[in-house]
Design a protein around this motif. Sequence first.
Motif, PDB file in Angstrom:
ATOM      1  N   ILE A 370       1.237  -0.782   0.253  1.00 54.69           N
ATOM      2  CA  ILE A 370       0.037  -0.239  -0.271  1.00 54.69           C
ATOM      3  C   ILE A 370       0.683   1.304  -0.205  1.00 54.69           C
ATOM      4  N   HIS A 371       0.164   2.203  -1.325  1.00 49.74           N
ATOM      5  CA  HIS A 371       1.712   3.111  -1.273  1.00 49.74           C
ATOM      6  C   HIS A 371       0.611   4.608  -0.835  1.00 49.74           C
ATOM      7  N   ALA A 372       0.468   5.650   0.189  1.00 47.43           N
ATOM      8  CA  ALA A 372      -0.298   6.141   0.549  1.00 47.43           C
ATOM      9  C   ALA A 372       0.416   7.328   0.802  1.00 47.43           C
ATOM     10  N   PHE A 373       0.014   8.347   0.084  1.00 47.70           N
ATOM     11  CA  PHE A 373       0.860   9.952  -0.080  1.00 47.70           C
ATOM     12  C   PHE A 373      -0.371  10.901   0.059  1.00 47.70           C
ATOM     13  N   THR A 374      -0.064  12.552   0.699  1.00 49.64           N
ATOM     14  CA  THR A 374      -0.414  13.535   1.123  1.00 49.64           C
ATOM     15  C   THR A 374       0.178  14.463   0.584  1.00 49.64           C
ATOM     16  N   PRO A 375      -0.606  15.481   0.675  1.00 50.14           N
ATOM     17  CA  PRO A 375       0.017  17.059   0.407  1.00 50.14           C
ATOM     18  C   PRO A 375       0.841  17.185   2.314  1.00 50.14           C
ATOM     19  N   SER A 376       1.949  18.065   1.630  1.00 54.29           N
ATOM     20  CA  SER A 376       3.244  18.364   2.625  1.00 54.29           C
ATOM     21  C   SER A 376       3.657  19.881   2.088  1.00 54.29           C
ATOM     22  N   TRP A 377       4.198  20.528   2.467  1.00 49.39           N
ATOM     23  CA  TRP A 377       5.274  21.408   2.509  1.00 49.39           C
ATOM     24  C   TRP A 377       6.004  21.305   3.391  1.00 49.39           C
ATOM     25  N   ILE A 378       7.343  21.477   2.386  1.00 51.74           N
ATOM     26  CA  ILE A 378       9.078  20.988   3.275  1.00 51.74           C
ATOM     27  C   ILE A 378       9.157  22.241   4.051  1.00 51.74           C
ATOM     28  N   ASP A 379       8.581  23.297   4.320  1.00 57.26           N
ATOM     29  CA  ASP A 379       8.961  24.341   5.348  1.00 57.26           C
ATOM     30  C   ASP A 379       8.661  23.727   6.615  1.00 57.26           C
ATOM     31  N   GLU A 380       7.686  22.483   6.722  1.00 54.98           N
ATOM     32  CA  GLU A 380       6.967  21.849   8.139  1.00 54.98           C
ATOM     33  C   GLU A 380       7.970  21.195   8.444  1.00 54.98           C
ATOM     34  N   TRP A 381       8.980  20.934   7.958  1.00 50.52           N
ATOM     35  CA  TRP A 381       9.918  19.872   8.130  1.00 50.52           C
ATOM     36  C   TRP A 381      11.361  20.212   8.074  1.00 50.52           C
ATOM     37  N   GLN A 382      11.645  22.276   8.009  1.00 53.19           N
ATOM     38  CA  GLN A 382      12.971  22.263   8.173  1.00 53.19           C
ATOM     39  C   GLN A 382      13.085  23.108   9.285  1.00 53.19           C
ATOM     40  N   GLY A 383      14.594  22.906  10.029  1.00 54.10           N
ATOM     41  CA  GLY A 383      15.215  23.071  11.337  1.00 54.10           C
ATOM     42  C   GLY A 383      14.667  22.295  12.708  1.00 54.10           C
ATOM     43  N   LEU A 384      14.746  20.422  12.414  1.00 53.55           N
ATOM     44  CA  LEU A 384      14.342  19.729  13.057  1.00 53.55           C
ATOM     45  C   LEU A 384      15.317  19.038  13.322  1.00 53.55           C
ATOM     46  N   SER A 385      15.902  19.009  14.311  1.00 54.76           N
ATOM     47  CA  SER A 385      16.812  18.322  14.912  1.00 54.76           C
ATOM     48  C   SER A 385      16.554  16.672  13.803  1.00 54.76           C
ATOM     49  N   ALA A 386      17.783  15.573  13.842  1.00 55.59           N
ATOM     50  CA  ALA A 386      17.171  14.560  13.660  1.00 55.59           C
ATOM     51  C   ALA A 386      16.021  13.385  14.271  1.00 55.59           C
ATOM     52  N   SER A 387      16.509  13.570  16.009  1.00 52.97           N
ATOM     53  CA  SER A 387      15.137  13.008  16.533  1.00 52.97           C
ATOM     54  C   SER A 387      13.554  13.580  16.618  1.00 52.97           C
TER      55      SER A 387
END
Length: 496
Positions: A370-387
């Motif tokens: 099953i391949h499921a995908f939903t829209p997301s913007w890169i800004d929401e994933w920036q500036g996070l530590s690895a954890s």
Amino acid sequence: MDVIVIGSGIGGLVTATQLAVKGARVLLLEQYLIPGGSAGYFERQGYRFDVGASMIFGFGQKGTTNLLTRALQAVNVNLEVIPDPVQIHYHLPEGLDIKVNRVYEEFLQNLIAYFPHEGKGIRQFYDECWRVFHCLNSMELLSLEEPRYLLRSFFQKPLACLGLAKYLPQNVGDVAKRYIKDPHLLKFLDIECYCWSVVPARMTPMINAGMVFSDRHYGGVNYPKGGVGQIAQKLVEGLIKAGGQIQYQAKVSKIIIENKQAVGVQLTNGQVYRAKRIVSNTTRWDTFEKLLNQQEIPSNEKRWQLRYQKSPSFINLHMGVKAEVLPSRTECHHILLEDWEKMTATEGTLFVSIPTLLDSELAPSGYHIIHAFTPSWIDEWQGLSASEYEAKKEQAAWRMIDRLEKIFPGLNNGLDYLEVGTPKTHRRFLGRNDGTYGPIPRHKLRGLLGMPFNRTSISGLYCVGDSTFPGQGLNAVAFSGFACAHRIAVDLGLNH
């Protein structure tokens, strides 16, 4: 070298193969280990996953819009495909549960059952889409930038040409409102457009809709045996047969401009290749902001960026699940939306592909992909530590799995393998600027008139792929590849 193509997405591969067949000396440069870009694949624990969607148009056997069939035939390679009896199973607000059957009349009956008062309008709207399709499907689809081709097409098919000219400036929403009044039915047409154009009907060009809404019943949706990645693999095989070359792990760092003309490329390792023509199959933002110096960006590209913006990227779940999770008679493709107001929002519309329902050999026996995908913007994933990044990925995955449980109860307990991708994954592995799916209008435009063709303002430099006419989707980028190769072949004086 006659032509260098940067990137082996389907647009780049079609350009390269078409030119190689015409006798050009072609070098295709791919930064990754395998070809295909968003139409690539990867393997994990006995599963073969498609990188992107598995709803594939362009494999029909008749007409001229079967561009993937034609691209493979041109280089004498074959690919077995499996017909999909239902294009999409929609799970929508207010209990709207509609299957888009391959058989046109069955689809119309499904839709009219929910909107009996709009039966006439439904037929009139989708029949108008067929008129657009028949215009397209009667013409050889080549470069609209080549005057002799346009003249020849007009003399051969004057009515088809006039028909397409009429629809070029029109959007789906304007056409639909001539026939349909029910606001819920108009919302259904919004998601019919959004699921491939990433914008609602009022911003989706009628030409593109005519192709998609009709070809799903004409050539149909067909899945390549062995997975979507086989399309790129076969085109590479054909490219080499035709005398072209491909080089992997060859990341281009810049396009070389001399005397206002593109004359070559430089790789990140310093290697320089020169050619008479350069084709970029990267996004338009990568081409003009990363591969060229800022002072070399033409003013019309800056104007284009005022009209178009990057579409969102996606959060992707690639899952291996026990076969019993799927109810009997489950379809391959699903779209899930609980709230019309959230259709274009982050994590609003949920897209689902289950390609093992068509080709069971992509997963171990007793399991499905099953391949499921939903829209997301890169800004929401920036500036996070690895954890923090890993925790955010896991939270997003479980939100999506909870939603999928409504269609597939017991999914969580039947999970065998899970891999989560984000917009950063798209950017890293696919070379997509900000992980974007492609350009979308910033505001309502006049149909396809704002979409650029293959030539750029820089002499010798061409673009191909979803940043060029006619836009996103495998069959659309194949069209751009045919058009780009045709224009370059004329420019180089090759037989065409």
